[in-house]
Design an enzyme around this catalytic site. Sequence first.
Site, PDB file in Angstrom:
ATOM      1  N   LYS A   1       0.832  -1.198   0.000  1.00 58.75           N
ATOM      2  CA  LYS A   1       0.000   0.000   0.000  1.00 58.75           C
ATOM      3  C   LYS A   1       0.871   1.254   0.000  1.00 58.75           C
ATOM      4  O   LYS A   1       1.886   1.308   0.688  1.00 58.75           O
ATOM      5  CB  LYS A   1      -0.907  -0.033   1.224  1.00 58.75           C
TER       6      LYS A   1
ATOM      7  N   SER B   1      -9.117   2.510   2.828  1.00 60.03           N
ATOM      8  CA  SER B   1      -8.107   3.167   2.023  1.00 60.03           C
ATOM      9  C   SER B   1      -7.169   2.185   1.311  1.00 60.03           C
ATOM     10  O   SER B   1      -6.353   2.600   0.480  1.00 60.03           O
ATOM     11  CB  SER B   1      -7.274   4.110   2.908  1.00 60.03           C
TER      12      SER B   1
ATOM     13  N   SER C   1     -10.180   0.048   6.810  1.00 62.54           N
ATOM     14  CA  SER C   1      -9.437   0.273   5.565  1.00 62.54           C
ATOM     15  C   SER C   1      -8.883  -0.977   4.914  1.00 62.54           C
ATOM     16  O   SER C   1      -8.490  -0.923   3.742  1.00 62.54           O
ATOM     17  CB  SER C   1      -8.273   1.236   5.818  1.00 62.54           C
TER      18      SER C   1
END
Length: 484
Positions: free
Chosen positions: A98, A173, A197
């Site tokens: 990520k 996210s 997330s």
Amino acid sequence: MLDKMGRREFLGTVALAGAVTATGRSPLIGSAEAASRKLSSKAIIEAHLEQIAKVNPKLNAVVQLTADSARKEADEADAALARGDIKGPLHGVPITIKDTLETTGVICTGGTKGRANFVPTADATAVARLRAAGGIILGKTNVPELAGAIETDNLVYGRTNNPYDLARTPGGSSGGEAAIVSACGSPLGLGTDAGGSIRIPAHFCGLAAIKPTSGRVPRTGQFPMPLGARNAVFHVSLIARKVEDLALALPIIAGPDFRDHSIVGMPLLDPTAVSLRGLKLAYFEDDGMATPTKEISAAVRDSAKAFMDAGIKVDENRPPEAAKAGTVYFDMSRGDGGAGTRAFLKSIGSDPISPLFEKALTYSVAPAMANTTDALAAFVRWDLFRNSMLRFMENYDAILSAVAPFPALLHGTSFEEENRRGFGYAQAYNLTGWPTATVRVGTSPEGLPLGVQVAARPWREDVALALVQHLEHTFGGWKMPTAI
């Protein structure tokens, strides 16, 4: 699988299944192939790079591709294996990271313009540990600005799409991670979870995920670095197509690094040693704030029945404070109405900020608390929530619920009031800090994945993983996306 010297067998691919052939199919790498070493690391890396090239133009999930270094490291992994030198349980296995976790020599933006060209000089702790175990980074994946939304879009790289329906978001996210792992471009993703997330993207994209106990995995190298009173809601987390992949990778990233003061050296127990029979589990369909679709309610009920059939004692029982989770969560962010965040973004050159993050500041942070007393009272309410949830959990080993009350949302709709109310299902377990795992158990009428989550007592990731693995065996788990 262990070799004759007791080391983990090459590739870890008994668990990390998903090498993609040139035809786009995604056959599992079986234990026989791994043991006989028919699949080289180079072949597996090339297969995943081919798949990324095929699907990423539609998804926009991988935003920094590290193909050259991945190929070089794969050659080194194969040469090391030929010498009998196995680096670790992920020897030669491709992974993605990520874009809020720093990576040596690879741009890490955090989705914000002020970091568009920022190249870290050190790996985040969890990244370094995956590399040390033999993992090979394929690239970085997209995020919303500062990881601040349940959708994935920013001014640096643009929008990421859901592999089951390109008109929908993969969530946020960790949306880029979820999209590329689901689309077989990566077998294992490293993400974060501060308010659903990792779990909401897993639910939206049909994957398995684990948010470990707060204090299990160091946050060192995360951008922005979680500091201050809300530190405990942030969890470095894992996402994959199979639950066993999570169980393989979690011990690698867990444990103190003597950089993050909040990390505790608690034993990490083995999910394969968990006996389901005799466990006690509570479940609820509706958290009292956002009513789920009838299909998600049915998915929760079906999961509860699967647990009962396995000899687990199951009660339909909702924690008394469940409906308050979203309010408690957002109130802790309202102290200054977002002024501090805006000042931080301006200081690093992020001007303008993305429309999506403007919505996050407007709906989730503003307006400011009236005074300091009100702001501090929000943290008192957090403690009261945690205490109430812990009293409830005294009678159970785990809690089953929806991850969110709806499947993957259309782009641009996550901040609509009826949708924002639905994120409390996930936020509740950021507030408690408990380990929570997610797995796919069904399909919506639109053909979208439907997942559930299982939260366990603190430090009992083994229980959460064992329970969702039972659901995966019962319902089949991940299925190949249809829009790519």
